[in-house]
Design a protein around this motif. Structure first.
Motif, PDB file in Angstrom:
ATOM      1  N   ARG B  80       0.813  -1.211   0.000  1.00  0.00           N
ATOM      2  CA  ARG B  80       0.000   0.000   0.000  1.00  0.00           C
ATOM      3  C   ARG B  80       0.849   1.264   0.000  1.00  0.00           C
ATOM      4  NH1 ARG B  80      -2.970   1.679   5.321  1.00  0.00           N
ATOM      5  NH2 ARG B  80      -3.090   3.544   4.038  1.00  0.00           N
ATOM      6  N   SER B  81       0.205   2.350  -0.392  1.00  0.00           N
ATOM      7  CA  SER B  81       0.820   3.658  -0.212  1.00  0.00           C
ATOM      8  C   SER B  81      -0.073   4.450   0.730  1.00  0.00           C
ATOM      9  CB  SER B  81       0.938   4.369  -1.555  1.00  0.00           C
ATOM     10  OG  SER B  81      -0.328   4.862  -1.935  1.00  0.00           O
ATOM     11  N   PHE B  82       0.446   5.581   1.189  1.00  0.00           N
ATOM     12  CA  PHE B  82      -0.285   6.355   2.192  1.00  0.00           C
ATOM     13  C   PHE B  82      -0.712   7.710   1.633  1.00  0.00           C
ATOM     14  CE2 PHE B  82       2.009   3.172   4.441  1.00  0.00           C
ATOM     15  CZ  PHE B  82       1.274   2.888   5.570  1.00  0.00           C
ATOM     16  N   ASN B  86       4.707   9.049   3.120  1.00  0.00           N
ATOM     17  CA  ASN B  86       5.181   8.204   4.202  1.00  0.00           C
ATOM     18  C   ASN B  86       6.404   7.462   3.682  1.00  0.00           C
ATOM     19  OD1 ASN B  86       5.157   6.958   6.639  1.00  0.00           O
ATOM     20  ND2 ASN B  86       3.108   6.108   6.459  1.00  0.00           N
ATOM     21  N   GLU B 152       6.118   7.237  -3.088  1.00  0.00           N
ATOM     22  CA  GLU B 152       5.141   6.473  -2.303  1.00  0.00           C
ATOM     23  C   GLU B 152       4.707   5.218  -3.056  1.00  0.00           C
ATOM     24  OE1 GLU B 152       4.328   7.560   1.257  1.00  0.00           O
ATOM     25  OE2 GLU B 152       3.132   5.937   0.479  1.00  0.00           O
TER      26      GLU B 152
END
Ligand SMILES: Nc1ncnc2c1ncn2[C@@H]1O[C@H](COP(=O)(O)OP(=O)(O)O)[C@@H](O)[C@H]1O
Ligand SMILES: [Mg+2]
Lengths: 320, 247
Positions: B80-82, B86, B152
Motif C-alpha cells: 500500500r501507499s499512504f 510516508n 510512495e
C-alpha cells in the motif's frame, strides 16, 4: 565482494591513522598512551550505541548497563573461577548480548520514550546488583587488580590489544552498516510504520540490532578491564549511559564514524577539564545544550555537511 | 481476490467505518470514492492491518487476514501507499525502493553482504516506471511533493504485490498532476498486470479509469458497481453528485 566498500581512496587515510596509532606509544608519555587506550574502549562503546540510536532510532538510554555486564563478567570469571582466561574474554560479550536480548525483548514492545524509560529502570536494577552484592562484586568499591594474562598485562601491550580489537570491531560494524540489515535498520529509524507496511518485522529487526549492539558493548567492557584492571558500579550508572549518548550526539549520530570523534572529545574533556573542576556534570549539561542549538547533526555531521557532500552520501549509503 | 465484509471501526464513540463492504477481483482497477471524512483511509488501514476492525472480516485469497499484523499482510501479497507522504526521508530515493525490494526477496536480515549490490535491477526498473530514475541519488526528504507521491507508489511496487492499495494518490496535486498520476496508475495496472484498489475524493477523476467503483459515505458503503451503474444510481445522485447540499 567488498571491493567497492573498501576502495583505496577511503581506506588510505585510515591505514595511515592506524599506523600512527601503532607508533604513538613509543613516543608518548605513559599517561597519554593510557588515555588513548581509554578513548579506544569508549569509542567502541559509543559506536555500538550508535548502531541502535543513530542507525536504528531506538532510545537506548542505558547502554552502559551492557558495558558493565561485559566488564563484570570477565572480572568475575578471572578472579572467582579457575577457568581458562580466554573463556572469560568470550563470556563477557556473550553475557552482555544475552542481557541485551532479555531487556530488549521487553523494551521493543514499547514505543520510543517508554522504551527508554523501561530500559533505564531495568538497567538500574543491574546497577543495584553490582552496587549492593558486596560478597560477589565488592559493592561500591568494585574489584581491583584483576589479573591479566602476561601477554597483555603491560601497559603498551594492553594498548595494542585494545587498538587491534577495536579496529576489527569497527570494520565488522561498518560491514553491518552497509549490509541489507543495516539499510533496513536505517529505514526503520526513518519510518517504522512504513517498514511494517513493506513487510518488515520491525520489532524482530530492532531486537537483533540490540543484541548485536550489546555484544559489542560487552567487548568494550572486556577491553575496559584489560586497560584498567578493575571494575566498579559507576560503569553501569545511568549518568555514564547519558555520557555515551552525548558522545553519539556530539560526534554526529547519523554518520558512521561520528561517535569515535565524540568519544575522543568527551574523554579528553573529562580528563583535562576534570582536573580543574568538580562540576563535570554541569559541563556535560552545557555541552548538550550547545549541541542541540548549534550542531544538531554533531561535529562529524557538520564537517561532512560543510566539506564533503560527496563523502557524506558515500557514508550514508547512496545508490552509487 | 479481496472481500471486505460489513466492517466496523469506532474511535471512542465516533463510528468512522460503519458497515463497509467491498469486493476486488483479480486484475481489476477499483476505486473507492467518498468525501473527506467518509472513512476511506480508515477502511484501508483496516485492510492492511494498521488498524484492527471491531467487527467484520477482511478476506484475501480465501484467508481471513483481519487479525494479522501489517508486515504479515504485506507478506501475503498486499502492498500500500499512504495519503500523507510516508517515505524514508533521510535515505536516497534508490534506497527507499530498494529496502522494499529487499524485504520482498527475504534479504532484509542479510548481515555481511554489501546492500548496494543487491536488488539493483528490480529497483531501477521500478524507479523507471514511475519516472524517478534520474533522481535515484537524491535524498528522499528533499524531493518535490509530486515526486514524493510517486515515490510512495514506487515503494509499494517494490513488494511485487498482487494487490496494490493506494490511499488518495492524487492528494494535494494540481489538475495536471492528477491527470498524470491517473495515467501512471492505469499504465502500471496494464504493464505490470497489477490489481489496484485506490481511493479518491473527487468523483470525476475516477470515472474513466476505474472498472469498479465503491461509494462510501459516513463510514457506510452506498453502492459498488460499474461506473455507469454508479453514475445513474439515484442514491448516489442524491448523496454525492447532487447539489451543493451534502447529505
Ligand atoms: N485515529 C483516529 N482517531 C479518531 N478519529 C479518527 C481517527 N482516524 C480517523 N478518524 C476520523 O474518522 C473519520 C474518517 O476519517 P478518514 O478515514 O481519514 O476519512 P477519509 O480518508 O475518507 O477522508 C474522520 O472524521 C476522522 O476525523
Ligand atoms: Mg483519507
Amino acid at each position: 565482494m567488498f571491493r567497492d566498500i573498501f576502495n583505496l581512496k577511503s581506506v588510505g587515510p585510515l591505514v595511515v591513522i592506524f599506523i600512527i596509532l601503532l607508533i604513538l606509544p613509543t613516543i608518548l608519555p605513559r599517561f597519554y598512551t593510557y588515555i588513548l587506550a581509554v578513548i579506544f574502549v569508549t569509542a567502541l562503546l559509543a559506536m555500538s550505541l550508535n548502531m541502535v540510536v543513530g542507525h536504528g532510532g531506538l532510545f537506548q538510554f542505558h547502554h552502559g548497563a551492557f558495558y558493565g555486564v561485559g566488564a563484570y563478567t570477565v572480572a568475575l570469571m578471572l578472579t572467582k573461577t579457575s577457568l581458562p582466561v580466554w573463556t572469560g574474554f568470550i563470556a563477557g560479550p556473550i553475557i552482555a548480548a544475552l542481557t541485551g536480548l532479555l531487556i530488549g525483548a521487553f523494551c521493543v514492545r514499547l514505543t520510543r520514550l517508554y522504551f527508554g524509560m523501561l530500559q533505564i529502570s531495568l538497567g538500574s536494577l543491574i546497577w543495584a546488583i553490582a552496587f549492593r552484592w558486596y560478597s560477589l562484586t565488592g559493592g561500591d568499591d568494585g574489584m581491583h587488580g584483576i589479573p591479566m594474562p602476561p601477554i597483555i598485562s603491560s601497559q603498551n601491550s594492553a594498548y595494542y590489544f585494545t587498538l587491534i580489537i577495536m579496529a576489527i570491531c569497527l570494520i565488522i560494524m561498518y560491514l553491518i552498516f552497509k549490509s541489507p540489515f543495516g539499510a533496513t535498520l536505517q529505514a526503520i529509524r526513518d519510518n517504522p510504520e512504513r517498514c511494517e507496511a513493506i513487510g518488515i518485522n520491525v520489532r524482530r529487526h530492532q531486537l537483533i540490532a540490540i543484541v548485536i549492539a550489546t555484544f559489542f558493548a560487552g567487548i568494550a567492557g572486556v577491553l575496559f578491564v584489560v586497560v584498567e584492571g578493575s571494575v566498579f558500579p559507576d560503569l553501569l550508572f545511568w549518568v555514564f549511559s547519558l555520557e555515551i549518548f552525548i558522545m553519539c550526539l556530539l560526534g554526529g549520530w547519523f554518520t558512521f564514524a561520528g561517535p569515535v570523534l565524540g568519544a575522543a572529545i568527551m574523554i579528553s574533556l573529562r580528563t583535562f577539564v576534570g582536573i580543574y573542576t568538580e562540576y563535570w556534570t554541569l559541563i556535560l549539561g552545557i555541552i548538550l545544550i550547545l549541541l542541540i542549538f548549534f550542531l544538531p547533526e554533531g561535529v562529524w555531521g557538520y564537517i561532512l555537511e560543510k566539506f564533503g557532500r560527496q563523502s557524506k552520501e558515500a557514508i550514508e549509503g547512496g545508490s552509487k | 481476490m479481496l472481500r471486505v465484509e460489513e466492517i466496523h471501526k469506532s474511535f471512542d464513540d465516533f463510528k468512522a467505518v460503519n458497515g463497509a463492504s467491498l469486493t476486488v477481483e483479480k486484475g481489476e482497477l477499483v476505486a473507492v470514492i467518498g468525501p473527506n471524512g467518509a472513512g476511506k483511509t480508515t477502511l484501508f488501514n483496516l485492510i492492511t492491518g494498521q488498524l484492527k476492525p471491531d467487527r467484520g472480516k477482511v478476506v484475501f485469497k480465501d484467508e481471513d487476514i483481519s487479525k494479522l499484523p501489517p508486515y504479515q499482510i504485506c507478506g501475503r501479497g498486499i502492498a500500500r501507499s499512504f495519503q500523507i507522504a510516508n517515505i524514508f526521508p533521510r535515505l536516497t530515493v534508490f534506497r527507499n525502493v530498494q529496502v522494499s525490494v529487499l524485504s520482498q526477496q527475504g534479504k532484509s536480515r542479510k548481515l555481511f553482504y554489501p546492500a548496494e549490490k543487491l536488488a539493483v535491477k528490480e529497483t531501477n526498473s521500478i524507479l523507471e516506471s514511475v519516472g524517478l530514475l534520474d533522481k535515484a541519488g537524491s535524498t528522499a526528504g528533499s524531493l518535490a511533493h509530486g515526486d514524493q507521491r510517486a515515490l510512495e507508489i514506487a515503494i509499494a511496487l517494490g513488494n511485487e504485490p498482487e494487490l496494490v492499495i493506494l490511499d488518495e494518490p492524487t492528494a494535494g496535486m494540481s489538475p495536471e498532476e492528477t491527470t498524470a498520476t491517473m495515467e501512471l496508475i492505469k499504465r502500471l495496472a496494464d504493464s505490470r498486470g497489477l490489481t489496484i484498489l485506490f481511493c479518491e475524493h473527487d468523483m470525476e477523476v475516477v470515472f474513466n479509469v476505474a472498472q469498479s467503483i465503491m461509494v462510501m459515505h459516513q463510514g457506510l458503503t452506498i453502492i459498488q458497481g460499474e461506473p455507469d451503474e454508479v453514475r445513474n444510481s439515484s442514491q448516489v445522485q442524491e448523496c454525492y453528485l447532487g447539489g451543493a447540499e451534502p447529505c
